[in-house]
Design a protein around this motif. Structure first.
Motif, PDB file in Angstrom:
ATOM      1  N   ALA B 154      -6.940   0.346   7.618  1.00 21.86           N
ATOM      2  CA  ALA B 154      -5.612  -0.033   7.129  1.00 21.86           C
ATOM      3  C   ALA B 154      -5.727  -0.657   5.747  1.00 21.86           C
ATOM      4  CB  ALA B 154      -4.954  -1.008   8.105  1.00 21.86           C
ATOM      5  N   GLN B 155      -6.787  -1.471   5.583  1.00 29.15           N
ATOM      6  CA  GLN B 155      -6.954  -2.166   4.321  1.00 29.15           C
ATOM      7  C   GLN B 155      -7.198  -1.177   3.180  1.00 29.15           C
ATOM      8  OE1 GLN B 155      -9.947  -5.196   4.516  1.00 29.15           O
ATOM      9  NE2 GLN B 155      -8.557  -6.682   3.600  1.00 29.15           N
ATOM     10  N   ALA B 156      -7.991  -0.149   3.467  1.00 31.71           N
ATOM     11  CA  ALA B 156      -8.282   0.830   2.432  1.00 31.71           C
ATOM     12  C   ALA B 156      -7.005   1.527   1.974  1.00 31.71           C
ATOM     13  CB  ALA B 156      -9.289   1.852   2.955  1.00 31.71           C
ATOM     14  N   ILE B 157      -6.156   1.888   2.939  1.00 35.99           N
ATOM     15  CA  ILE B 157      -4.907   2.563   2.581  1.00 35.99           C
ATOM     16  C   ILE B 157      -3.989   1.607   1.835  1.00 35.99           C
ATOM     17  CG2 ILE B 157      -2.913   3.808   3.481  1.00 35.99           C
ATOM     18  CD1 ILE B 157      -4.636   4.457   5.941  1.00 35.99           C
ATOM     19  N   ALA B 158      -3.930   0.369   2.334  1.00 37.99           N
ATOM     20  CA  ALA B 158      -3.064  -0.627   1.691  1.00 37.99           C
ATOM     21  C   ALA B 158      -3.486  -0.851   0.247  1.00 37.99           C
ATOM     22  CB  ALA B 158      -3.110  -1.937   2.468  1.00 37.99           C
ATOM     23  N   GLU B 159      -4.807  -0.885   0.023  1.00 33.57           N
ATOM     24  CA  GLU B 159      -5.298  -1.084  -1.338  1.00 33.57           C
ATOM     25  C   GLU B 159      -4.786   0.015  -2.254  1.00 33.57           C
ATOM     26  OE1 GLU B 159      -9.628  -1.586  -1.772  1.00 33.57           O
ATOM     27  OE2 GLU B 159      -9.265  -3.472  -0.704  1.00 33.57           O
ATOM     28  N   ARG B 160      -4.826   1.244  -1.720  1.00 35.25           N
ATOM     29  CA  ARG B 160      -4.316   2.378  -2.510  1.00 35.25           C
ATOM     30  C   ARG B 160      -2.874   2.161  -2.907  1.00 35.25           C
ATOM     31  NH1 ARG B 160      -7.105   7.067  -1.324  1.00 35.25           N
ATOM     32  NH2 ARG B 160      -5.524   8.500  -2.008  1.00 35.25           N
ATOM     33  N   ILE B 161      -2.073   1.749  -1.927  1.00 38.06           N
ATOM     34  CA  ILE B 161      -0.646   1.579  -2.181  1.00 38.06           C
ATOM     35  C   ILE B 161      -0.419   0.465  -3.192  1.00 38.06           C
ATOM     36  CG2 ILE B 161       1.565   0.985  -1.119  1.00 38.06           C
ATOM     37  CD1 ILE B 161       0.519   2.242   1.448  1.00 38.06           C
ATOM     38  N   VAL B 162      -1.126  -0.650  -2.987  1.00 36.19           N
ATOM     39  CA  VAL B 162      -0.933  -1.787  -3.883  1.00 36.19           C
ATOM     40  C   VAL B 162      -1.404  -1.441  -5.304  1.00 36.19           C
ATOM     41  CG1 VAL B 162      -1.629  -4.165  -4.336  1.00 36.19           C
ATOM     42  CG2 VAL B 162      -1.031  -3.487  -2.024  1.00 36.19           C
ATOM     43  N   ASP B 163      -2.492  -0.691  -5.393  1.00 34.91           N
ATOM     44  CA  ASP B 163      -2.969  -0.273  -6.715  1.00 34.91           C
ATOM     45  C   ASP B 163      -1.950   0.609  -7.412  1.00 34.91           C
ATOM     46  OD1 ASP B 163      -5.228  -1.689  -6.536  1.00 34.91           O
ATOM     47  OD2 ASP B 163      -6.568  -0.017  -6.087  1.00 34.91           O
ATOM     48  N   LEU B 164      -1.406   1.577  -6.662  1.00 35.34           N
ATOM     49  CA  LEU B 164      -0.377   2.458  -7.233  1.00 35.34           C
ATOM     50  C   LEU B 164       0.804   1.633  -7.735  1.00 35.34           C
ATOM     51  CD1 LEU B 164      -0.124   5.491  -4.782  1.00 35.34           C
ATOM     52  CD2 LEU B 164      -0.788   5.539  -7.175  1.00 35.34           C
ATOM     53  N   TYR B 165       1.126   0.626  -6.954  1.00 39.62           N
ATOM     54  CA  TYR B 165       2.244  -0.235  -7.326  1.00 39.62           C
ATOM     55  C   TYR B 165       1.898  -1.026  -8.591  1.00 39.62           C
ATOM     56  CZ  TYR B 165       6.317  -3.178  -6.503  1.00 39.62           C
ATOM     57  OH  TYR B 165       7.519  -3.807  -6.607  1.00 39.62           O
ATOM     58  N   GLY B 166       0.653  -1.500  -8.620  1.00 39.30           N
ATOM     59  CA  GLY B 166       0.198  -2.247  -9.790  1.00 39.30           C
ATOM     60  C   GLY B 166       0.245  -1.399 -11.054  1.00 39.30           C
ATOM     61  N   GLU B 167      -0.021  -0.105 -10.896  1.00 37.47           N
ATOM     62  CA  GLU B 167       0.018   0.796 -12.060  1.00 37.47           C
ATOM     63  C   GLU B 167       1.441   1.252 -12.358  1.00 37.47           C
ATOM     64  OE1 GLU B 167      -2.598   3.923 -10.914  1.00 37.47           O
ATOM     65  OE2 GLU B 167      -4.237   2.493 -10.577  1.00 37.47           O
ATOM     66  N   ASP B 168       2.383   0.686 -11.607  1.00 34.17           N
ATOM     67  CA  ASP B 168       3.800   0.983 -11.842  1.00 34.17           C
ATOM     68  C   ASP B 168       4.113   2.461 -11.607  1.00 34.17           C
ATOM     69  OD1 ASP B 168       6.299   0.026 -12.368  1.00 34.17           O
ATOM     70  OD2 ASP B 168       6.233   0.587 -14.478  1.00 34.17           O
ATOM     71  N   LYS B 169       3.631   2.974 -10.465  1.00 37.59           N
ATOM     72  CA  LYS B 169       3.885   4.389 -10.165  1.00 37.59           C
ATOM     73  C   LYS B 169       5.118   4.573  -9.288  1.00 37.59           C
ATOM     74  CE  LYS B 169       0.422   6.430 -12.229  1.00 37.59           C
ATOM     75  NZ  LYS B 169      -0.954   6.310 -11.813  1.00 37.59           N
ATOM     76  N   PHE B 170       5.558   3.514  -8.642  1.00 39.88           N
ATOM     77  CA  PHE B 170       6.756   3.651  -7.808  1.00 39.88           C
ATOM     78  C   PHE B 170       7.460   2.302  -7.693  1.00 39.88           C
ATOM     79  CE2 PHE B 170       3.401   2.487  -4.893  1.00 39.88           C
ATOM     80  CZ  PHE B 170       4.004   1.547  -4.083  1.00 39.88           C
TER      81      PHE B 170
END
Lengths: 133, 294
Positions: B154-170
């Motif tokens: 779960a953490q690995a997937i969450a990291e992906r989502i948070v990173d995408l968010y950090g890069e302002d992708k969504f």
């Protein structure tokens, strides 16, 4: 001596839920002890050992936690640990492995902020390694 | 009309199929029990996390210092849909019902002139959505190799989502998964995970209202750590619920299949016996009429 409700939960299960007298928590800014009627406090944890004294002065139950949060409120103390293992089951070689991983991470990361964080993580793990051995 | 040999072969093949579905049903039942315990074991953490978070966040809401994961980007244009399905089929309408929910949601967003991206956890959902939204699938994460879904997944997937968010992708992320209600009923559910939806505190909170918390380190730093972790926890909950639902759905699908195979065997055996008797009668008539002719 007064007791309070202590709970230790990891994402996968509830490890401890009982009345205790004294708990020592490895907070991010230093260890702190919690007794009954402690002031409300919310702290992050660093990797370390939680000592649970069912009766003060007795033999503590020792558990390893790898970061998380401690929430002290009037109802008691709740530790949300990323990972928690009773000391008896703790595997030192797994720790060595994660130190190695952290070292690799440090070598790979780019950017000052990320590097600082990786370094911090490694330092914490090393510090913890010194505690166990 | 089918010959006796054809019927015999047919019955044997249906019997073999029935054995497989029966075995799959039993495997699913065993796995279901494990998945249910895992889902139940993860609940206390999620509950306490919610309590701590709602305590903290109620104070931070509206504050300019509030982290982006809590406050949002201030827009509502680009949506990320996280679709949690199974990696395997043969579980009835399980995968398609989640995919349908996600699809309807995506169509609604598109109709409103918004942008949509998908992040699929589990290949089956991706297979369905890829056909309908070509080019919109960001990535597919398969947990096929993982035997027991744990926090690290779960953490690995969450990291992906948070990173995408950090890069302002969504701007907004919504998660679609199947809530486990019972073996026969799984409810496809949508839940917004970014920005975090803070549940309203219950009565227990009154106790803490007056209390002034001390924070170590600062409030913001704790929130900064707590919020990504919350995403991971919500995901873990979804993964575990989904795993239990999948096994439940498979169990009832396989139960149906086993029963259908049973009916079919009954029907085929009846036909087989009738044909056999008809043949014997025919042979007897031939012998008798042959004897009479002499």
């Amino acid at each position: 001596m007064d007791t309070f409700q202590f709970e230790l939960v990891s994402p996968e299960k509830l490890l401890i839920s009982e009345e205790v007298e004294h708990v020592v928590v490895p907070g991010a800014e230093g260890e702190f002890g919690v007794l009954a009627h402690h002031a409300p406090l919310l702290s992050t944890l660093r990797p370390g050992i939680v000592k649970v004294f069912k009766t003060d002065g007795g033999e503590p139950e020792r558990l390893f936690v790898r970061g998380g949060f401690a929430d002290v409120n009037p109802k008691g103390l709740t530790i949300l640990a990323d990972e928690a293992t009773p000391m008896a089951e703790f595997d030192v070689s797994a720790l060595d492995q994660s130190i190695k991983d952290a070292e690799d991470d440090l070598a790979d990361v780019e950017g000052d902020e990320a590097r600082r964080r990786a370094q911090e993580k490694l330092d914490r793990l090393k510090e913890f390694r010194a505690v166990v051995s | 009309m089918a010959s006796l040999k054809d019927l015999r072969n047919r019955i044997a093949s249906v019997k073999a199929t029935q054995k497989i579905t029966k075995a799959m049903q039993m495997v699913a039942a065993a796995k279901l029990r494990r998945a249910e315990t895992a889902a139940a074991a993860a609940r206390p953490y999620a509950e306490r996390m919610e309590r701590v978070l709602s305590n903290l966040a109620s104070g931070m809401k509206g504050s300019p210092l509030a982290p982006k994961l809590l406050a949002g980007t201030g827009e509502d244009k680009r949506h990320l849909l996280v679709v949690v399905t199974a990696d395997r089929g043969l579980c009835g309408g399980f995968n398609s019902s989640i995919a349908r929910l996600a699809r309807d949601h995506a169509r609604r967003l598109l109709a409103d002139g918004k942008e949509v991206q998908f992040l699929c956890v589990g290949r089956k959902g991706a297979d369905i959505l890829r056909r309908q939204f070509p080019g919109k699938i960001d990535d597919v994460i398969s947990l096929r190799e993982t035997k027991n879904v744990g926090f690290s997944n779960a953490q690995a997937i969450a990291e992906r989502i948070v990173d995408l968010y950090g890069e302002d992708k969504f701007d907004v992320a919504t998660m679609f998964f199947s809530k486990f209600k019972s073996v026969v009923s799984q409810i496809p559910t949508a839940q917004q995970i970014v920005p975090a939806e803070i549940p309203e505190g219950d009565e227990g909170e009154d106790l803490l209202k007056g209390a002034v918390y001390e924070y170590e380190p600062s409030e913001e730093e704790i929130l900064d750590e707590l919020l990504p972790r919350n995403v991971a926890i919500q995901l873990l909950k979804a993964l575990l619920e989904s795993a239990a639902s999948e096994q439940g759905a498979r169990m009832s699908a396989m139960d149906n299949a086993t029963r259908n195979a049973g009916d079919m065997i009954k029907r085929l055996s009846l036909e087989y016996n009738r044909t056999r008797q008809a043949q014997i009668t025919k042979e007897l008539i031939e012998i008798i009429s042959g004897a009479e002719a002499l």
